[in-house]
Structure formats: structure tokens, C-alpha cells
Design a protein around this motif. Structure first.
Motif, mmCIF file in Angstrom:
data_model
loop_
_atom_site.group_PDB
_atom_site.id
_atom_site.type_symbol
_atom_site.label_atom_id
_atom_site.label_comp_id
_atom_site.label_asym_id
_atom_site.label_seq_id
_atom_site.Cartn_x
_atom_site.Cartn_y
_atom_site.Cartn_z
ATOM 1 N N GLY A 93 38.945 26.207 28.262
ATOM 2 C CA GLY A 93 37.630 26.604 28.756
ATOM 3 C C GLY A 93 37.610 27.072 30.195
ATOM 4 O O GLY A 93 36.537 27.274 30.752
ATOM 5 N N ALA A 94 38.774 27.266 30.806
ATOM 6 C CA ALA A 94 38.820 27.676 32.209
ATOM 7 C C ALA A 94 38.663 29.188 32.325
ATOM 8 O O ALA A 94 39.096 29.937 31.451
ATOM 9 N N GLY A 95 38.052 29.625 33.423
ATOM 10 C CA GLY A 95 37.920 31.063 33.667
ATOM 11 C C GLY A 95 36.494 31.531 33.544
ATOM 12 O O GLY A 95 35.714 30.994 32.741
ATOM 13 N N GLY A 96 36.140 32.518 34.329
ATOM 14 C CA GLY A 96 34.779 33.057 34.321
ATOM 15 C C GLY A 96 34.749 34.474 33.781
ATOM 16 O O GLY A 96 35.591 34.874 32.968
ATOM 17 N N ALA A 97 33.760 35.247 34.242
ATOM 18 C CA ALA A 97 33.587 36.631 33.792
ATOM 19 C C ALA A 97 33.090 37.445 34.986
ATOM 20 O O ALA A 97 31.940 37.303 35.401
ATOM 21 N N SER A 98 33.959 38.267 35.526
ATOM 22 C CA SER A 98 33.607 39.046 36.715
ATOM 23 C C SER A 98 32.639 40.172 36.365
ATOM 24 O O SER A 98 32.857 40.931 35.408
ATOM 25 N N PRO A 106 39.039 46.422 41.375
ATOM 26 C CA PRO A 106 40.390 46.548 41.914
ATOM 27 C C PRO A 106 41.425 46.014 40.923
ATOM 28 O O PRO A 106 41.143 45.124 40.125
ATOM 29 N N TRP A 107 42.605 46.590 40.997
ATOM 30 C CA TRP A 107 43.673 46.176 40.097
ATOM 31 C C TRP A 107 43.928 44.680 40.185
ATOM 32 O O TRP A 107 44.191 44.019 39.179
ATOM 33 N N SER A 108 43.827 44.148 41.397
ATOM 34 C CA SER A 108 44.082 42.719 41.595
ATOM 35 C C SER A 108 43.096 41.862 40.816
ATOM 36 O O SER A 108 43.451 40.768 40.350
ATOM 37 N N LEU A 109 41.843 42.322 40.655
ATOM 38 C CA LEU A 109 40.858 41.549 39.892
ATOM 39 C C LEU A 109 41.218 41.536 38.415
ATOM 40 O O LEU A 109 41.116 40.489 37.754
ATOM 41 N N TRP A 110 41.656 42.682 37.889
ATOM 42 C CA TRP A 110 42.118 42.718 36.500
ATOM 43 C C TRP A 110 43.262 41.717 36.299
ATOM 44 O O TRP A 110 43.258 40.918 35.355
ATOM 45 N N PHE A 114 42.958 38.164 34.087
ATOM 46 C CA PHE A 114 43.846 38.014 32.936
ATOM 47 C C PHE A 114 44.764 36.806 33.112
ATOM 48 O O PHE A 114 45.017 36.065 32.158
ATOM 49 N N GLN A 115 45.248 36.600 34.321
ATOM 50 C CA GLN A 115 46.175 35.500 34.546
ATOM 51 C C GLN A 115 45.499 34.154 34.284
ATOM 52 O O GLN A 115 46.088 33.257 33.670
ATOM 53 N N VAL A 116 44.260 33.988 34.749
ATOM 54 C CA VAL A 116 43.559 32.711 34.587
ATOM 55 C C VAL A 116 43.145 32.483 33.142
ATOM 56 O O VAL A 116 43.409 31.412 32.573
ATOM 57 N N LYS A 117 42.513 33.483 32.528
ATOM 58 C CA LYS A 117 41.930 33.222 31.206
ATOM 59 C C LYS A 117 42.886 33.579 30.068
ATOM 60 O O LYS A 117 43.250 32.702 29.270
ATOM 61 N N LEU A 155 30.978 43.907 32.023
ATOM 62 C CA LEU A 155 32.016 42.877 31.876
ATOM 63 C C LEU A 155 33.284 43.500 31.273
ATOM 64 O O LEU A 155 33.791 43.035 30.253
ATOM 65 N N PRO A 156 33.813 44.550 31.885
ATOM 66 C CA PRO A 156 34.946 45.226 31.248
ATOM 67 C C PRO A 156 36.194 44.363 31.164
ATOM 68 O O PRO A 156 36.930 44.425 30.169
ATOM 69 N N ILE A 157 36.443 43.546 32.188
ATOM 70 C CA ILE A 157 37.651 42.723 32.167
ATOM 71 C C ILE A 157 37.492 41.612 31.138
ATOM 72 O O ILE A 157 38.400 41.351 30.337
#
Length: 264
Positions: A93-98, A106-110, A114-117, A155-157
Motif C-alpha cells: 500500500g505504499a506510494g502516492g499519485a503525482s 520530469p524524468w526523475s518523477l517518472w 515507479f521505483q516506490v510503487k 495522473l499519467p505516471i
């Protein structure tokens, strides 16, 4: 339901707030030994102290960054073995929705999201599955999100992550079904948690509208006249973890009050 989960040992990631906290609280109340996992140690300690005042010795916590995979997942499972025992239940259940758009993010946000969720869920699932397969029992519930079925331009990511989780968890469910292990995705829409407020603030900043108006519009779109609470979603998750849902695996369950307009 009494002590329905008294023989279970559960790991709940994202366990310090929102839906994860509601699930952890109910599991402990129904007899499970539970390990709460999140990033912030102080928040976890507060939650676990609260649970252990009511149910002594049943709750534990482990703080780690779910973006640090697979090291975090491996550390969580090892800590679980040293405290609650071999896990039979996992809530990812960890992770949000940017709130962003696909071109401007930014690429770093993608990568970070992805890394967290996505990789966080995948790493935790891969870490617990051998233990569940050895016991020939276990349930993994993934808190995914309706954007995996209804891609959302704001919420594309999250839309990409949730779609990817729907695919990989179906494959994993097929791989482990013969061992008596079940994997189910749960897809909430907007839910009345502190994350909703955070998302409304981000949306308001992008649109120039007020947070109050954004929240009002979100709630007005709900076919049932209100958004689900964390407890509404947690109730479905507890059912899916229980023996009463023993024939449900490899699928997803929407808990969005009917806001998803697709036929599946």
C-alpha cells in the motif's frame, strides 16, 4: 468477525496512514500479528504504540524507503521473520499519485514514482512469495488504483504504474496459484484520506482553482453521492484476505463507488 486472523502474520506497507493504517488496525483487532512499514519512523512508532496499548504485543514496525529496492523488501521480510514470524498476508500500500501531465513531468518523477510503487510492490511480492509457497498458503493484496483501468491525463505516471501492476500481478497469481497463494489487486478511486487533500492541493495549483472547489468537484462526480472512506476500502481488503474469498485470485476489484465507466 471475531478473531478471524489470529493465525495470520501480516506485513502492511504504507501502514502509518490512510487505507494501510485502516487495514492494519482491523487485522490486529481480529487477532493477527502485524508489521507496519512506512518511511517515517516517528509516525510508525505512534501507530504501533497505539495498537499495542489495545492489543499488547501484536504490532511491530519497520521504517525504510520503499524506493530503495530490492534492499528494503529483503530487510522488511527478514525483520518480519524475527518478529511476527513467516508472513501469510501482505498488503502492498505504499506510494502516492503525482498530479502532473505526461509531457511536463520530469524524468526523475517518472523514475521515482515507479521505483516506490511498481518496483516496491514487485520487490515485496517477490520477497514474501517463497515463504508463502513453502507454507502453501498466503494472500497478497495490492492497493493499485482505478487509473490503471481509466487512464487519467492528470495522473499519467499512476496510470502507467497501475496498468503495469495489473499485468504483472496477474502473471504472478498464475505462477503461485498451485501453491494455495492468492494475489488480488484492489482499485480505489479518489478516497477520503489525507492523500486526497494532497492531490486536491496539487490540482488546485495547476488549475488556479481553490482546493475547496477541487474537492467539491471530486465529490460531486461520485455516483453514490460520496467518496469512499479508508474504512470502506479496508473492509473489502479484509474480506479478500479472509477464507470467505478463497476462490478469488488473479483479478482486480474496484472500490470506487461506480465512477469507473468501463464494462470491466
Amino acid at each position: 468477525m471475531g478473531q478471524e486472523f489470529e493465525s495470520d502474520r501480516a506485513i502492511v506497507t504504507g501502514g502509518s496512514r490512510g487505507i494501510g493504517w485502516s487495514v492494519a488496525e482491523e487485522l490486529v483487532a481480529q487477532g493477527a500479528r502485524v508489521l507496519l512499514v512506512a518511511r517515517h519512523q516517528d509516525a510508525l512508532k505512534t501507530r504501533v504504540d497505539e495498537l499495542n496499548r489495545r492489543f499488547p504485543g501484536q504490532a511491530f514496525f519497520y521504517a525504510c524507503d520503499m524506493g530503495n529496492q530490492p534492499a528494503c523488501a529483503q530487510a522488511v521480510v527478514q525483520y518480519a521473520l524475527n518478529t511476527i514470524g513467516q508472513p501469510t498476508l501482505l498488503l502492498n500500500g505504499a506510494g502516492g499519485a503525482s498530479i502532473t501531465n505526461a509531457l511536463d513531468a520530469p524524468w526523475s518523477l517518472w523514475v521515482d514514482d515507479f521505483q516506490v510503487k511498481f518496483f516496491g510492490y514487485l520487490a515485496m511480492t517477490r520477497a514474501v512469495l517463497p515463504l508463502m509457497m513453502q507454507q502453501r498458503k498466503g494472500v497478497i493484496v495490492n492497493l493499485v488504483g482505478i487509473a490503471g483501468k481509466d487512464p487519467n491525463r492528470n495522473l499519467p505516471i499512476a496510470s502507467a504504474i497501475n496498468g503495469a501492476l495489473n499485468g504483472v500481478m496477474k502473471v504472478l497469481a498464475d505462477d503461485v496459484s498451485a501453491y494455495g497463494v492468492r494475489i488480488i489487486n484492489v482499485n480505489p478511486g479518489a478516497t477520503e484520506t489525507d492523500l486526497l487533500e494532497t492531490m486536491a492541493q496539487a490540482t488546485a495549483k495547476r488549475s488556479g482553482d481553490s482546493v475547496e472547489n477541487v474537492l467539491k468537484a471530486m465529490r460531486a462526480r461520485a455516483p453514490l453521492g460520496r467518496l469512499p472512506s479508508a474504512a470502506d476500502v479496508a473492509g473489502v481488503i479484509l474480506f479478500l484476505m479472509s477464507h470467505r474469498a478463497a476462490f478469488i485470485t488473479g483479478t482486480s476489484v474496484d472500490v470506487d463507488g461506480g465512477i469507473h465507466r468501463g464494462a470491466f
